[in-house]
Design an enzyme around this catalytic site. Structure first.
Site, short mmCIF file in Angstrom:
data_model
loop_
_atom_site.label_atom_id
_atom_site.label_comp_id
_atom_site.label_asym_id
_atom_site.label_seq_id
_atom_site.Cartn_x
_atom_site.Cartn_y
_atom_site.Cartn_z
N GLU A 85 7.52 -1.63 -4.45
CA GLU A 85 7.94 -1.17 -5.76
C GLU A 85 7.36 0.22 -6.01
OE1 GLU A 85 8.21 -5.10 -8.55
OE2 GLU A 85 6.20 -4.41 -8.05
N ASP A 139 3.68 -5.01 -3.82
CA ASP A 139 3.85 -5.10 -5.26
C ASP A 139 3.22 -3.87 -5.92
OD1 ASP A 139 4.70 -6.88 -7.50
OD2 ASP A 139 2.59 -6.70 -8.05
#
Length: 843
Positions: free
Chosen positions: A564, A535
């Site tokens: 990400e 993340d």
């Protein structure tokens, strides 16, 4: 009697309805800049409620004044001094005001954590002082000081003065009279000094403790931390180079308030405290107690491997007792490269949590071990759904220990969370366990889930959230053991908010980097995890990501790593799309996503699959795996196709179905039918599963999953988030279409080329036209049994005739069917249905 009771009830209700709490808040800023600053206040006791913004409406000789009236009788409220709409916080931590008899008056100083109930002194003070190295201290002051006046500065260690060599401006672009200063010492701070009271004194200023920051990098420890268990003894080790003393408190039960034994830990050097406790401690609970920076703190172990319910206490466990039968022979699917993976994103509760899943252990780890489960109309559900679909890997949203919610409450309608608020990274979340109080149970059940998925050839990718923690201070085991060090802070001592979640982890610090590497290697070795999704990976520094990659691929070169390539809004990116080339770490391809579906921020903007205009070039970039295909328009960030995660939807933002539905509703030129929306759904799946790179499907994308247009369902009930298998029955044709595409990709290596050279050699774009992308995979690409394969995407809203290369072509994918079986054989031209994909081959 009844009359008296009625009158008493009326009086009680009146007291609640007509009572009022008044809070007067005085706020002083040393810089005198009050524009945009306001208060966020929320009731805490006796009842907790949502917060609200309040403006400063007056001023006095102290500063600005706000008079806050709340229409209830309160004894405690929370307060945050913030800039505009959360642009910044004056102090990072949530603070609280105690109220007596419905009234409170408090004074708040800029940058000072304490709330004052009497008017405090506003004379100059040192906001924050931090040791950058063993000879350098930097300090931020409320008021400027002349750096040429060295005689004003003094540094003491437990009262003993250390000579100051020089004082200079910390910012070279600043002037000599500044409030940001660097103090250079004549003598180095020693290792033992870190555990003492180091104080910066400036004449005319309130003194401040010196917080140890980068200086601690010199005390790296590369050994094993946490509770190291054996049947004969347990060794407790914690890294806390700033603590005067550390104790380990042992408890027989997770609910006990008093330890049955307190063990003093011994300082072993390099910041490590150690205690050896003889005997078999399997199942014993523990906490650390430490004194640092003038405070005694009690905390769970940041290296906890097991805990009691709601992470009240860490636990010592014999991990061998948690292994299911046959665990030593458990293996995940072995793939040649990332490109062989087909990733399907799920949440533990989502996939089995609704009543129509037919699963016994709904929303739990064990729910994903149940075989042959059926839903409405006999459709497969849960594990059986994954097996039938044919995906190779499941990406599971966070199932490490997160802070929010009561682990003992299994009502996912009342409480639900995605889990992006980390607390203890090496511990499984207890809410998905049948018995969160038993530290062994949750570990065993995660292993049983992994084993069940592996049995069916499905790998497990774990969603890790390293860039931030749920909280700071008392809400962070990192901050309790070594305050500030594990986080990025600014010169004033404020926690940076690059994540948008209130804090950001300092991955570049050696001991934080070690923690990250230790965590992922532990999950692989102990739980047989097959990959990690990071993340906000853009907030993790490149050196750390490379160390993660090296450590994991040394264990197993097929472990999949991606994340990400961004952080919170406006945050500096340390490992973005431009950094992944050649690293064996992949990034989510947001350009390809937006080309397929349209903007995630504006639901009305159509993507290619809804007839969106001007998307052809970006679709082509995605098709080639985002490599530099031609050195011109068809080039992007990847050196190798393994570095791009191709997706059209994930847990964030609207589901693909909801996004397309909203775009259709916003279309003033056309009335969209359900059949057309289904075509768009299928076309998106076809693009993802026939492009080079790594395909990623949002769970339920294969049956038109909806979340009732909720674009941020992180805490929405299970009725919104759960897999509704009625929709699978309703859209079984869309499911079967995706199932066929997956079979096609798995059986044909032409869609899974392993490097840029192969792609440039075997993939040739064919003439297209407006809203048409066509290409050929030629000459047995990747060793494919089919000599040549033609793929055509039609993003037009009407039928289109397309001229094929010479020869007879066998159609295996059209607008209605997908797979490896021949649907028809065509020659010359083919009529393309609106919003459709076609795959054809010749021997």
């Amino acid at each position: 009697m009844k009359t008296k009771l009625w009158l008493l009830l009326v009086l009680l209700l009146s007291a609640l309805i007509f009572s009022e709490t008044t809070i007067v808040v005085h706020y002083h800023r040393y810089d005198g800049k009050y524009d945009g600053w306001n208060l966020w206040i929320w009731p805490v006791e006796p009842v907790s409620q949502e917060g609200k913004a309040y403006q400063f409406t007056g001023e006095d000789d102290f500063g600005k004044v706000a008079v806050v009236k709340l229409p209830m009788d309160l004894t405690k409220v929370g307060i945050i001094v913030r800039l505009n709409e959360w642009q910044a916080k004056d102090v990072a931590k949530d603070r609280f005001i105690e109220i007596k008899d419905g009234k409170a008056e408090v004074w708040i100083l800029q940058g000072v954590e304490e709330i004052f109930y009497e008017k405090p002194d506003t004379s100059p003070r040192i906001f924050f002082a931090q040791a950058r190295s063993n000879k350098v201290i930097e300090a931020f002051l409320t008021n400027p000081v002349d750096t040429k006046k060295k005689e004003l500065f003094k540094v003491t260690v437990d009262g003993k003065e250390i000579p100051v060599s020089r004082v200079e401006k910390a910012d070279p672009t600043d002037i000599d009279v500044t409030n940001y200063v660097r103090i250079v010492l004549s003598e180095s701070l020693k290792e033992e000094d870190l555990r003492k009271d180091v104080e910066l004194i400036i004449e005319g200023y309130k003194p401040a403790r010196v917080i140890m920051m980068e200086i601690l990098d010199d005390y790296y420890y590369d050994g094993e931390l946490g509770a190291v268990y054996s049947p004969e003894k347990t060794i407790f080790r914690v890294w806390s180079p700033v603590s005067k003393w550390v104790k380990v408190l042992l408890f027989k039960n997770g609910e006990d308030t008093e330890p049955y034994q307190v063990v003093n830990m011994e300082y072993k050097g390099n910041g490590v405290w150690e205690a050896v406790v003889e005997g078999d401690l399997d199942g014993v609970f523990y906490l650390y107690q430490l004194e640092n920076y003038g405070k005694i703190r009690t905390t769970v172990d940041p290296y906890s491997k097991a805990v009691y319910a709601n992470s009240k206490k860490s636990a010592v466990v014999n991990l061998a007792r948690t292994n299911p039968e046959g665990w030593e022979n458990d293996r995940g699917p072995k793939i040649e490269g990332y490109e062989d993976a087909i990733i399907y994103e799920i949440h533990i509760a989502d996939i089995t949590g609704l009543e129509n899943s037919g699963v016994k252990n709904k929303g739990l780890y064990l729910g994903l071990t149940e075989e042959n489960t059926k839903g409405p109309g006999g459709v497969t559900t849960g594990l059986s759904h994954l097996v039938e679909l044919g995906v190779t890997h499941v990406h599971i949203l966070p199932f490490f220990d997160f802070y929010t919610g009561d682990e003992l409450d299994k009502d996912f309608e009342k409480y639900y969370n995605w889990g992006y608020d980390p607390y203890l990274f090496m511990v499984p979340e207890g809410r998905y366990s049948t018995d969160p109080k038993n530290p062994h149970t949750r570990i065993r059940e995660v292993k049983e889930m992994v084993k069940a998925l592996h049995k069916h050839g499905i790998g497990v990718i774990m969603d890790m959230v390293f860039p931030h923690t749920y909280g700071i201070g008392e809400l962070s085991a990192f901050d309790q053991t070594v305050p500030y060090y594990f986080y990025r802070i600014d010169k004033t001592g404020a926690y940076l908010n690059e994540s948008g979640c209130g804090n950001v982890i300092a991955s570049e610090r050696p001991m934080m980097r070690k923690f990250i590497v230790d965590t992922v290697t532990y999950w692989v070795k102990e739980y047989h995890i097959d990959g990690f999704r990071f993340d906000q990976m853009g907030l993790i520094d490149k050196k750390t990501m490379l160390e993660v990659e090296r450590a994991l691929h040394k264990i197993d070169p097929t472990i999949i790593l991606y994340g990400e390539p961004w952080g919170g809004w406006g945050a500096p990116i340390r490992f973005g799309k431009s950094d992944v080339a050649g690293t064996h770490v992949a990034a989510f391809n947001d350009e390809f996503r937006d080309a397929i579906r349209g903007s995630v921020f504006n639901p009305s903007v159509k993507g290619f699959v809804m007839g969106g205009y001007g998307k052809e070039t970006k679709i082509k970039r995605g098709v080639v795996g985002s490599i530099n295909y031609d050195g011109k328009l068809i080039k992007s960030f990847a050196l190798d196709p393994e570095e791009t995660i191709n997706y059209a939807a994930c847990h964030d933002n609207h589901t693909l179905w909801d996004k397309n539905y909203l775009a259709a509703k916003a279309d003033k030129k056309k009335e969209w039918t359900e059949e057309e929306l289904k075509n768009a759904q299928k076309l998106a799946g076809a693009i993802l599963l026939t492009s080079q790179g790594v395909p990623f499907l949002h769970g339920g994308q294969d049956f038109c999953r909806t979340k009732n247009f909720n674009d941020n369902s992180y805490n929405a009930p299970i009725s919104i988030n759960g897999f509704d298998y009625e929709r699978k029955l309703q859209f079984i044709d869309v499911f079967n279409y995706h199932k066929g595409l997956i079979k096609l990709r798995k059986e044909h290596p032409a869609f899974r080329l392993k490097n840029a050279e192969e792609i440039k050699k075997h993939l040739e774009f064919l003439p297209g036209g407006r809203r048409i992308v066509a290409f050929m995979l030629k000459d047995h690409a990747g060793g494919d049994p089919w000599k040549d394969i033609v793929v055509i995407y039609n993003g037009n809203l009407e039928k289109t005739t397309y001229k094929l290369p010479e020869g007879k072509w066998n159609v295996v994918v059209n607008s209605q069917k997908a797979g490896t079986e021949v649907i028809e054989t065509v020659e010359g031209t083919i009529e393309l249905d609106p919003l459709s994909a076609y795959v054809l081959y010749r021997e």
